[in-house]
Design a protein around this motif. Sequence first.
Motif, PDB file in Angstrom:
ATOM      1  N   HIS A   1       0.686  -1.078   0.130  1.00 53.98           N
ATOM      2  CA  HIS A   1      -0.017   0.152  -0.056  1.00 53.98           C
ATOM      3  C   HIS A   1       0.765   1.243   0.177  1.00 53.98           C
ATOM      4  CE1 HIS A   1      -0.145  -2.183   3.639  1.00 53.98           C
ATOM      5  NE2 HIS A   1      -0.360  -1.242   4.578  1.00 53.98           N
TER       6      HIS A   1
ATOM      7  N   CYS B   1       2.465  -5.407  -4.413  1.00 56.40           N
ATOM      8  CA  CYS B   1       2.398  -6.976  -4.456  1.00 56.40           C
ATOM      9  C   CYS B   1       2.506  -7.520  -5.807  1.00 56.40           C
ATOM     10  CB  CYS B   1       1.457  -7.754  -3.722  1.00 56.40           C
ATOM     11  SG  CYS B   1       1.487  -9.517  -3.387  1.00 56.40           S
TER      12      CYS B   1
ATOM     13  N   ARG C   1       0.217 -11.878   3.477  1.00 54.06           N
ATOM     14  CA  ARG C   1      -0.426 -11.447   4.726  1.00 54.06           C
ATOM     15  C   ARG C   1      -1.628 -11.764   5.042  1.00 54.06           C
ATOM     16  NH1 ARG C   1       1.636  -6.703   4.612  1.00 54.06           N
ATOM     17  NH2 ARG C   1       3.683  -7.212   5.470  1.00 54.06           N
ATOM     18  N   ALA C   2      -2.519 -11.613   3.817  1.00 54.40           N
ATOM     19  CA  ALA C   2      -3.853 -12.065   3.717  1.00 54.40           C
ATOM     20  C   ALA C   2      -4.091 -13.455   4.045  1.00 54.40           C
ATOM     21  CB  ALA C   2      -4.639 -11.501   2.202  1.00 54.40           C
TER      22      ALA C   2
ATOM     23  N   CYS D   1      -4.028  -2.764   6.327  1.00 55.49           N
ATOM     24  CA  CYS D   1      -4.067  -1.587   5.480  1.00 55.49           C
ATOM     25  C   CYS D   1      -5.387  -0.970   6.215  1.00 55.49           C
ATOM     26  CB  CYS D   1      -4.290  -1.804   4.087  1.00 55.49           C
ATOM     27  SG  CYS D   1      -4.762  -0.256   3.114  1.00 55.49           S
TER      28      CYS D   1
ATOM     29  N   GLY E   1      -2.375  -5.314  -2.426  1.00 57.06           N
ATOM     30  CA  GLY E   1      -2.616  -5.719  -0.855  1.00 57.06           C
ATOM     31  C   GLY E   1      -1.547  -6.978  -0.841  1.00 57.06           C
ATOM     32  N   CYS E   2      -1.024  -7.136   0.143  1.00 58.07           N
ATOM     33  CA  CYS E   2       0.021  -8.245   0.328  1.00 58.07           C
ATOM     34  C   CYS E   2      -0.747  -9.479   0.510  1.00 58.07           C
ATOM     35  CB  CYS E   2       0.629  -8.226   1.794  1.00 58.07           C
ATOM     36  SG  CYS E   2       1.834  -9.657   2.048  1.00 58.07           S
ATOM     37  N   ARG E   3      -0.559 -10.391  -0.719  1.00 58.37           N
ATOM     38  CA  ARG E   3      -1.311 -11.652  -0.753  1.00 58.37           C
ATOM     39  C   ARG E   3      -0.977 -12.809   0.499  1.00 58.37           C
ATOM     40  NH1 ARG E   3      -5.457 -10.850  -1.441  1.00 58.37           N
ATOM     41  NH2 ARG E   3      -4.808  -8.462  -1.246  1.00 58.37           N
TER      42      ARG E   3
ATOM     43  N   GLU F   1      -8.829  -9.188   1.646  1.00 58.29           N
ATOM     44  CA  GLU F   1      -8.119  -7.875   1.761  1.00 58.29           C
ATOM     45  C   GLU F   1      -6.974  -8.044   2.609  1.00 58.29           C
ATOM     46  OE1 GLU F   1     -11.604  -5.650   3.409  1.00 58.29           O
ATOM     47  OE2 GLU F   1     -10.532  -6.099   5.467  1.00 58.29           O
ATOM     48  N   GLU F   2      -6.216  -7.015   2.088  1.00 56.22           N
ATOM     49  CA  GLU F   2      -4.777  -6.693   3.058  1.00 56.22           C
ATOM     50  C   GLU F   2      -5.299  -6.486   4.331  1.00 56.22           C
ATOM     51  OE1 GLU F   2      -1.660  -6.108   5.031  1.00 56.22           O
ATOM     52  OE2 GLU F   2      -1.106  -6.171   2.896  1.00 56.22           O
TER      53      GLU F   2
ATOM     54  N   CYS G   1      -9.987  -4.643  -0.738  1.00 50.62           N
ATOM     55  CA  CYS G   1      -9.033  -4.825  -1.996  1.00 50.62           C
ATOM     56  C   CYS G   1      -9.789  -4.871  -3.195  1.00 50.62           C
ATOM     57  CB  CYS G   1      -8.094  -5.990  -1.752  1.00 50.62           C
ATOM     58  SG  CYS G   1      -6.559  -5.702  -0.688  1.00 50.62           S
TER      59      CYS G   1
END
Length: 361
Positions: A229, A260, A331-332, A346, A327-329, A342-343, A316
């Motif tokens: 982000h 990402c 981390r999701a 964020c 968004g960080c895949r 969704e991230e 996201c």
Amino acid sequence: MIKEFEPKWIAWEITRRCNLSCIHCRSSSGLEAEGHPDFPTEEAYRIIDDIAGYAKPVIVLSGGEPLIRKDVFDIAKYGTEKGLRMCIATNGSLVTKEICENMKASVVRMVSLSLDGSTEEVHDDFRNQKGAFAGVINAAKLFNKHGIQFLINSSFTKRNQKEIPKVYKLAKELGAAAWYMFMIVPTGRGEDIMNELISKEDYEEILDWHYRMEKNEKDILVRPTCAPHYYRVVLQKQKEEGEKFERRSLKFSTGGSKGCIAGQVICLIDVDENVLPCSYFPKSAGNLKEQSFKDIWENSELFLEMRDFKKYKGRCGSCEYINVCGGCRARAYAVSGDYLEEEPFCSYVPYRIRKEMQNKD
């Protein structure tokens, strides 16, 4: 091959053995890698042939600690001979004059060092090893002496987030070509420090600090990593200020215009030959013992889903910045178990959702 999703950078875990036991290690590496043995040198050559026959990405020999492998420079040299740009990621503690000479001889183009604190106390605590900080400082001095270009990766949680400006300053003083600020993804041993993840609010402030710092930075390439982000923040700030600034890039970086990029232009090959979307995403897209790299890259259901932004969920999926952030895949996936969710770190509320909320009121 779709140009937009061409593999440009591959991290390759050539061993899971390591002389450190860092608190955030994505692969939970240690001195013994039970159940995950090193593959033979000939198998490394086969994998290089497979990749080089399809694409010419940057290959980062990683681990664990790659310098533990006695054949690491044979692997690096073979990759170089096949036209690949070979790099090494090390914790620095095993670097010697002889190691530097071998890096030069095998044409290692870039080395990354890990530095998580500006002092011995902070870094050694993060790395769970007394003397780890001294090892990094010594490695940087040796690299400078031998003309080896290096960058510094720094990982942050609540325990060391106040160190961020100090570590950035130290990276410059050490002569690094680049400084990458990593925001922890809770995988491997990182799952044990979930409560240490930097809050959404602090995260946003740190990205704001990075923007102001990068805008004025002329000497060193800087990148926030695993912080997609940031690319939304950059666009927002430039719109507010009514001006853009030229972001620098390295030949060995993956660019700098998108968040990402896991499974899109980068991936990880682990020591068991699984191809994963990135270093922090513990879900396999396929295995190189069973499939070619090309087949996995082009046909894996996992990779194809990650490249289809219309499938993204939550904020996201509704966000106007989806194409630059994503968004960080990893981390999701770590937090929700769904890599299309969704991230979770964020705090931004997309315009479409804000509009829907206003209409309800």
